[in-house]
Design an enzyme around this catalytic site. Structure first.
Site, short mmCIF file in Angstrom:
data_model
loop_
_atom_site.label_atom_id
_atom_site.label_comp_id
_atom_site.label_asym_id
_atom_site.label_seq_id
_atom_site.Cartn_x
_atom_site.Cartn_y
_atom_site.Cartn_z
N GLY A 187 36.38 13.98 74.44
CA GLY A 187 37.25 15.02 75.02
C GLY A 187 38.49 14.43 75.67
CB CYS A 231 42.60 17.23 77.21
SG CYS A 231 42.41 19.00 77.13
CE LYS A 235 45.93 23.35 84.28
NZ LYS A 235 46.52 22.09 83.84
CG HIS A 254 50.61 51.93 80.79
ND1 HIS A 254 51.58 51.21 81.44
CD2 HIS A 254 50.18 52.89 81.66
CE1 HIS A 254 51.75 51.71 82.64
NE2 HIS A 254 50.91 52.73 82.82
P1 FAD Z 1 43.85 11.63 75.30
O1 FAD Z 1 43.36 12.93 75.76
O2 FAD Z 1 44.50 10.71 76.26
O3 FAD Z 1 42.61 10.92 74.62
C1 FAD Z 1 42.66 9.61 74.15
C2 FAD Z 1 41.27 9.04 74.15
O4 FAD Z 1 41.31 7.77 73.52
C3 FAD Z 1 40.71 8.81 75.54
O5 FAD Z 1 39.45 9.42 75.64
C4 FAD Z 1 40.58 7.29 75.67
O6 FAD Z 1 39.45 6.89 76.42
C5 FAD Z 1 40.44 6.89 74.21
N1 FAD Z 1 40.87 5.52 73.94
C6 FAD Z 1 42.00 4.90 74.35
N2 FAD Z 1 42.05 3.65 73.84
C7 FAD Z 1 40.93 3.49 73.10
C8 FAD Z 1 40.40 2.44 72.31
N3 FAD Z 1 41.06 1.29 72.17
N4 FAD Z 1 39.23 2.62 71.69
C9 FAD Z 1 38.56 3.79 71.81
N5 FAD Z 1 39.01 4.82 72.53
C10 FAD Z 1 40.17 4.67 73.16
N6 FAD Z 1 48.11 19.19 78.63
C11 FAD Z 1 48.14 20.51 78.32
O7 FAD Z 1 48.43 20.85 77.18
N7 FAD Z 1 47.82 21.46 79.25
C12 FAD Z 1 47.50 21.14 80.52
O8 FAD Z 1 47.23 22.01 81.34
C13 FAD Z 1 47.48 19.76 80.89
N8 FAD Z 1 47.15 19.39 82.13
C14 FAD Z 1 47.11 18.07 82.45
C15 FAD Z 1 46.79 17.69 83.74
C16 FAD Z 1 46.74 16.36 84.09
C17 FAD Z 1 46.38 15.96 85.49
C18 FAD Z 1 47.00 15.36 83.10
C19 FAD Z 1 46.92 13.91 83.44
C20 FAD Z 1 47.33 15.72 81.81
C21 FAD Z 1 47.39 17.08 81.47
N9 FAD Z 1 47.75 17.47 80.19
C22 FAD Z 1 47.80 18.80 79.88
C23 FAD Z 1 48.07 16.51 79.13
C24 FAD Z 1 46.89 16.32 78.18
O9 FAD Z 1 45.76 15.91 78.91
C25 FAD Z 1 47.24 15.29 77.12
O10 FAD Z 1 48.45 15.65 76.50
C26 FAD Z 1 46.15 15.21 76.06
O11 FAD Z 1 44.92 14.82 76.63
C27 FAD Z 1 46.54 14.21 74.97
O12 FAD Z 1 45.54 14.17 74.01
P2 FAD Z 1 45.32 12.87 73.10
O13 FAD Z 1 44.20 13.23 72.19
O14 FAD Z 1 46.59 12.44 72.51
O15 FAD Z 1 44.90 11.73 74.09
#
Ligand code: FAD
Length: 461
Positions: A38, A41, A50, A440
């Site tokens: 997950g 996010c 949230k 409405h």
């Molecule tokens: P990530 O969710 O960062 O997932 C990447 C995964 O890869 C992680 O689990 C990590 O452990 C894993 N990983 C990294 N390197 C390696 C490796 N070498 N080997 C194996 N695994 C690895 N976005 C929204 O759209 N709405 C929101 O309301 C929102 N709120 C947010 C609130 C906060 C406080 C933060 C910090 C972010 C928020 N975001 C929000 C942004 C959102 O969380 C990210 O844009 C989103 O998680 C990106 O998804 P991703 O799959 O690219 O990467």
């Protein structure tokens, strides 16, 4: 060595949704995750924030007497319980992703994945393995940006990550960064009575957002006694006993702000280090992996999506890219994503939601702009439920009434934006949106009214 059609590195919303779509398309899929299924996010971003914001909003409403006839003199917050509930929500969804992996017959490897020559991925951790994929998708996401010289201790100096586990509220907080993450924490802490100051280098909070929306949010935050220091740059940090002293600089000169805690919400850094990108020949530009419109990197068979390829750093953008990438891989897609239809939302109160062009950007792009703007106070539902703050602003082109974008500030803005996003996907016009019957009383009637207002025929305003 175990062979797959696709090996995904990173199980955030980008990686895990890509893995499911790939399985649906008939691929044998492995996914490698270093921490939690997950990603940021579900575990450290969208979901726990949230949960906290909803609890803060409810407490705030009761305290401010928004709910008529509710005597709330003895209502007391238990912030520790709020944090516990947010961790529970994250854990539940994390398990849910595990079930989805099982259901779609995706092999999960818990550990750090690293490119190990060609399309081989070496996993080190709970389930060490040597994997090989016909294709490899990098979805390693991003992490908190910490300025040089700043030591995050989780007690007085925090990023969002530490704040999401912190069960105690400080007496006062300085938030460095007036973007989405900073403002969400500023709202939540202030709702619980913490004295909050936001320091933002740009001239407006929410840099890059519609100026009118940013101004309306600033006014609302100021009414909530949140101090906003825009045009003010962070310079230094000092720890003095139980206090932090933050040095800032603005046109007034240099000064020290003192509080019990400082939270840095200044952006995020892509996780591109130590995953073998250089040896694999994957180009990194300005800190993000460079890809084409189809998410291919510069190395054959290696693809990348989500936060690791750059802004906007949003969960739904990462998911859409993940799905599109595997569809390109499978030859099941030929059209790139349309980034003008990626909404951006902020979940403080009043909420903010935007999609497409704002008025200034539409004019700059040469459109003959027609704006329909309806204040929440013109909505029966908003008045009836005590949520009169905010407005809906619909931006369209005069020629055919094409909808170019929408900015909403107010209650449930983050839900209301979906209708306009769909209308834009359907290449709909203000005529069609204005002629659509809306129930409405609903807040969504304001979207219809804004479409009518853009044509100079609003009924209720
Ligand atoms: P990530 O969710 O960062 O997932 C990447 C995964 O890869 C992680 O689990 C990590 O452990 C894993 N990983 C990294 N390197 C390696 C490796 N070498 N080997 C194996 N695994 C690895 N976005 C929204 O759209 N709405 C929101 O309301 C929102 N709120 C947010 C609130 C906060 C406080 C933060 C910090 C972010 C928020 N975001 C929000 C942004 C959102 O969380 C990210 O844009 C989103 O998680 C990106 O998804 P991703 O799959 O690219 O990467």
């Amino acid at each position: 060595m175990q062979s797959y059609d696709l090996v995904v590195i990173g199980a955030g919303p980008g990686g895990y949704e890509a893995a499911i779509r790939a399985a649906q398309l008939g691929m044998q899929v492995a996914i490698v995750e270093a921490e939690h299924l997950g990603g940021v996010c579900l575990n450290w971003g969208c979901i726990p924030t949230k949960a906290i914001l909803k609890a803060a909003e409810q407490y705030d409403e009761v305290r401010r007497g928004v709910v008529p006839g509710l005597l709330a003199e003895s209502v007391k917050p238990d912030y520790g319980a709020v944090i516990d509930a947010s961790r529970k929500a994250a854990a539940r969804l994390n398990k849910g992703v595990g079930s989805l992996m099982k259901k779609n017959k995706i092999d999960v490897f818990m550990g750090r994945g690293r490119l190990a020559g060609g399309r081989r991925v070496q996993v080190e951790g709970d389930t060490p393995a040597d994997l090989e994929g016909a294709n490899v998708l990098i979805a390693t996401g991003s992490t908190e940006l910490v300025l040089p010289g700043v030591e995050v201790d989780g007690r007085r100096v925090l990023t969002s990550r530490e704040a999401l586990e912190s069960r105690e509220l400080p007496a006062s907080l300085i938030v460095v960064g007036g973007g989405a993450v900073g403002l969400e924490f500023a709202y939540a802490y202030a709702a619980y009575g913490v004295e909050v100051t936001v320091v933002e280098m740009q001239d407006q909070i929410l840099p890059g957002f519609d100026a009118e929306v940013a101004q309306a949010l600033a006014q609302s935050f100021t009414r909530r006694k949140i101090k906003l220091r825009t045009g003010t740059a962070y310079r230094s940090l000092e720890l003095n006993g139980d206090q932090v002293s933050v040095g800032v600089e603005s046109e007034k000169g240099e000064e020290e702000l003192v509080a019990s805690q400082v939270l840095f919400g200044i952006g995020r850094r892509a996780l591109v280090d130590d995953i073998g990108l250089e040896q694999a020949g994957v180009t990194v530009e300005r800190g993000f992996i460079h890809t084409g419109d189809d998410y291919r990197t510069s190395a054959a068979g290696i693809w990348a999506i989500g936060d690791v390829i750059g802004p906007p750093l949003l969960a739904h953008k990462a998911s859409e890219e993940g799905i599109a990438a595997v569809e390109f891989m499978a030859g099941a897609r030929d059209k790139p994503l349309d980034y003008s239809r990626v909404p951006a939302c902020i979940y403080c109160q009043p909420q903010v939601a935007c999609v497409g062009l704002d008025e200034a950007a539409a004019r700059e792009a040469g459109h003959d702009v027609r704006v329909g703007k309806i204040p929440f106070v013109a909505s029966g539902k908003a008045v009836g439920t005590g949520h009169t703050e905010g407005f809906v602003k619909l931006v369209s082109d005069a020629r055919y009434g094409e909808i170019l974008g929408c900015q909403i500030i107010g209650a449930d803005a983050t839900e209301l934006i979906a209708e306009v996003t769909l209308a834009m996907t359907l290449e709909s016009t203000v005529h069609e949106l204005g002629d659509t019957c809306h129930a409405h009383p609903t807040l969504s009637e304001m979207v219809k009214e804004a479409a009518l207002a853009a044509q100079g025929r609003a009924i209720n305003f």
